[in-house]
Design a protein around this motif. Structure first.
Motif, PDB file in Angstrom:
ATOM      1  N   MET A  76       5.475  -3.419   7.304  1.00  0.00           N
ATOM      2  CA  MET A  76       4.304  -3.568   8.046  1.00  0.00           C
ATOM      3  C   MET A  76       3.888  -1.997   7.606  1.00  0.00           C
ATOM      4  SD  MET A  76       5.220  -5.277  11.601  1.00  0.00           S
ATOM      5  CE  MET A  76       3.880  -4.877  12.517  1.00  0.00           C
ATOM      6  N   ALA A  77       4.580  -1.145   7.639  1.00  0.00           N
ATOM      7  CA  ALA A  77       4.318   0.268   7.319  1.00  0.00           C
ATOM      8  C   ALA A  77       3.556   0.282   6.012  1.00  0.00           C
ATOM      9  CB  ALA A  77       5.375   1.428   7.183  1.00  0.00           C
ATOM     10  N   ALA A  78       3.816  -0.568   4.938  1.00  0.00           N
ATOM     11  CA  ALA A  78       3.229  -0.489   3.710  1.00  0.00           C
ATOM     12  C   ALA A  78       2.159  -1.518   3.754  1.00  0.00           C
ATOM     13  CB  ALA A  78       4.130  -0.850   2.621  1.00  0.00           C
ATOM     14  N   MET A  79       1.830  -2.267   4.646  1.00  0.00           N
ATOM     15  CA  MET A  79       0.884  -3.332   4.552  1.00  0.00           C
ATOM     16  C   MET A  79      -0.320  -2.915   5.828  1.00  0.00           C
ATOM     17  SD  MET A  79       3.409  -6.342   4.204  1.00  0.00           S
ATOM     18  CE  MET A  79       4.561  -6.105   2.749  1.00  0.00           C
ATOM     19  N   GLY A  97       4.958   5.738   2.046  1.00  0.00           N
ATOM     20  CA  GLY A  97       4.373   6.599   1.014  1.00  0.00           C
ATOM     21  C   GLY A  97       5.750   7.097   0.137  1.00  0.00           C
ATOM     22  N   THR A  98       5.539   7.051  -0.722  1.00  0.00           N
ATOM     23  CA  THR A  98       6.760   7.316  -1.979  1.00  0.00           C
ATOM     24  C   THR A  98       6.449   8.496  -2.454  1.00  0.00           C
ATOM     25  OG1 THR A  98       5.955   6.412  -3.822  1.00  0.00           O
ATOM     26  CG2 THR A  98       7.260   5.107  -2.369  1.00  0.00           C
ATOM     27  N   ASP A  99       5.542   9.384  -2.665  1.00  0.00           N
ATOM     28  CA  ASP A  99       5.180  10.715  -3.531  1.00  0.00           C
ATOM     29  C   ASP A  99       5.709  10.145  -4.933  1.00  0.00           C
ATOM     30  OD1 ASP A  99       4.629  13.178  -3.762  1.00  0.00           O
ATOM     31  OD2 ASP A  99       6.024  14.099  -2.934  1.00  0.00           O
ATOM     32  N   VAL A 108      -3.295   2.242  -3.594  1.00  0.00           N
ATOM     33  CA  VAL A 108      -2.630   3.500  -3.315  1.00  0.00           C
ATOM     34  C   VAL A 108      -3.517   4.663  -2.900  1.00  0.00           C
ATOM     35  CG1 VAL A 108      -0.850   3.040  -5.407  1.00  0.00           C
ATOM     36  CG2 VAL A 108      -3.052   4.321  -5.865  1.00  0.00           C
ATOM     37  N   ARG A 109      -2.904   5.749  -2.481  1.00  0.00           N
ATOM     38  CA  ARG A 109      -3.862   6.998  -1.983  1.00  0.00           C
ATOM     39  C   ARG A 109      -3.226   7.985  -2.942  1.00  0.00           C
ATOM     40  NH1 ARG A 109      -3.662   9.898   3.875  1.00  0.00           N
ATOM     41  NH2 ARG A 109      -1.557   9.825   3.382  1.00  0.00           N
ATOM     42  N   ILE A 159       0.646  -0.938   0.001  1.00  0.00           N
ATOM     43  CA  ILE A 159      -0.159   0.060  -0.020  1.00  0.00           C
ATOM     44  C   ILE A 159       0.879   1.172  -0.117  1.00  0.00           C
ATOM     45  CG2 ILE A 159      -1.966   1.393   1.289  1.00  0.00           C
ATOM     46  CD1 ILE A 159      -2.862  -1.537   2.492  1.00  0.00           C
ATOM     47  N   ASP A 160       0.892   1.763  -0.927  1.00  0.00           N
ATOM     48  CA  ASP A 160       1.417   3.235  -0.954  1.00  0.00           C
ATOM     49  C   ASP A 160       0.687   4.467  -0.941  1.00  0.00           C
ATOM     50  OD1 ASP A 160       3.050   5.465  -1.851  1.00  0.00           O
ATOM     51  OD2 ASP A 160       4.267   4.547  -3.313  1.00  0.00           O
TER      52      ASP A 160
END
Length: 449
Positions: free
Chosen positions: A381-384, A351-353, A139-140, A91-92
């Motif tokens: 975990m930050a991306a899940m 989050g990558t921008d 994504v957001r 998840i980004d």
């Protein structure tokens, strides 16, 4: 064509004369063959631990069972992945799928002005596919022009193009002359923007800006309490909205059940946004320890976008001087802030921008996170699970559990031993459909057996 003629053509289509797919829209698909994914291990994004072996049973769009004791149906398609690890789809929480910068700033600026929205949407479809194939299943999208990202979201949801699940903000909201406003083109050439495009002055205009974004389909609200890097007219760390304006934006969004992301490089602007009740701080470059402590206490997420900060620092010499100076100031400071945030225990979502840097390189963020104080398990975990919690979709995705969407990524080896393994998925599944690896149909739109 008259209305009567149009209905006649549709009746012929539904009778099977032509355009049969038109009538299939909305029809329930037939029962699909179960899929079993087998790998050496599976990552549990709740505990941060590995399970061995990794077995996941998928039926339709959802996970039916997980673990070594999973009963494998006789008619299942079994995909043996060998020495690999199964992970929840990434998840980004901060992308811009409608655009992509290069190291030719002036060329990009010109293209952004001259390209028709329909043309730009085709570029966006390419970026969405690259993102999905990088293992990012959700994504957001925090800001786009001309509703391009909204169109991408709808086309992906309809199955017309491959791409990640999208939560979109439409136009980012900010003050005249701020980071959400256009660059200082002479007003005789381009009309000034207003609340419809997210530019507002005063609490009531800011409320109107929120309502406009929601009216036209926004899932989340993004606003700009402080300046930005890739803009010509605003200092990077200065607050650009009053406390009353921020209060109006956040309260209006929350009353419509929309979460709010605050673009904040500056510490003072972040403090104001947190006071207003924001759900996440994006970037956070110059945040001080007391602000980070407050974020921890109030469960306000940090979305650090380390890759974007690293990228603009590397490319600083290609930007106009005013942007280059900001890029150099941000790149190292962002990583130092992140190190302190990890030690303090601030909730962090990946989050990558992406769009600032090329799409499809999202997993580089994991390496930057681990280089700056996170364990590999924390970065994943930050991306899940964390990302799903921030986006408000933890009941749907973020973990490999029965009942959740079958959003699954497989990587070679053990990512807890080598986080760079996440950069090259060998299988990507979203809602039970395989888009990369395994048994895949042309185009990756519908690979379900």
């Amino acid at each position: 064509m008259t209305q009567r003629t149009a209905f006649a053509w549709l009746a012929l289509a539904c009778a099977g004369v032509f355009l049969a797919p038109l009538c299939a829209v909305g029809e329930a698909p037939g029962k699909s063959q179960p899929i079993v994914l087998k790998a050496a291990r599976l990552f549990d994004s709740v505990s941060g631990r590995l399970q061995e072996p990794g077995i996941v049973l998928v039926e339709g769009a959802r996970i039916q069972a997980v673990g070594a004791d999973t009963r494998i149906p006789d008619n299942a398609q079994v995909i043996e992945l060998g020495d690999a690890t199964l992970l929840p789809g990434f998840i980004d929480a901060h992308v811009h799928l409608s655009q992509e910068a290069s190291d030719r700033w002036y060329e990009d600026w010109y293209s952004g002005v001259m390209r028709f929205p329909a043309e730009q949407a085709l570029y966006g479809a390419h970026y969405a596919k690259a993102t999905l194939e990088a293992g990012v299943t959700t994504v957001r999208d925090l800001g786009s022009a001309d509703y391009v990202s909204l169109g991408l979201r709808n086309a992906i949801k309809a199955g017309m193009i491959p791409g990640p699940r999208m939560l979109v903000a439409n136009f980012a909201i900010g003050a005249t002359g701020g980071h959400a406003d256009q660059d200082p083109v002479p007003p005789q050439r381009i009309a000034p923007l207003g609340p419809l495009q997210g530019v507002c002055n005063g609490p009531e205009e800011c409320r109107a800006a929120v309502r406009y974004q929601i009216k036209f389909g926004a899932d989340v609200i993004k606003f700009m309490p402080s300046g930005g890097v890739l803009s010509l007219s605003d200092p990077v760390a200065v607050p650009e909205l009053t406390q009353e304006e921020m209060n109006a934006i956040v309260s209006e969004a929350h009353s419509w059940n929309r979460k709010v992301a605050a673009h904040c490089h500056g510490d003072r602007a972040a403090k104001m946004a947190i006071t207003a009740g924001v759900d996440s701080i994006e970037h956070g470059t110059f945040l001080q320890d007391d602000t980070l402590q407050e974020m921890k206490a109030k469960h306000v997420y940090l979305v650090p976008t380390l890759f974007a900060g690293f990228w603009v620092g590397e490319k600083a010499s290609t930007f106009p001087p005013v942007i280059a100076d900001k890029a150099r100031a941000v790149t190292t400071q962002m990583q130092r802030m992140f190190q302190r945030a990890v030690k303090i225990g601030v909730p962090i979502a990946m989050g990558t921008d992406a769009g600032v840097e090329p799409h499809g390189m999202n997993a580089r963020e994991f390496s930057l996170m681990t280089d700056n104080g996170m364990t590999p398990a924390q970065a994943l975990m930050a991306a899940m699970a964390n990302g799903a919690d921030l986006l408000g979709i933890a009941d749907k995705t973020g973990t490999l559990q029965a009942g959740k969407y079958a959003d699954i990524v497989a990587v070679v080896g053990n990512p807890l031993a080598d986080i760079s393994a996440t950069r090259h998925p060998v299988l990507v599944m979203k809602e039970g459909i395989i888009y990369l690896g395994g048994k895949q149909q042309t185009g990756g739109i519908s690979a379900r057996p």
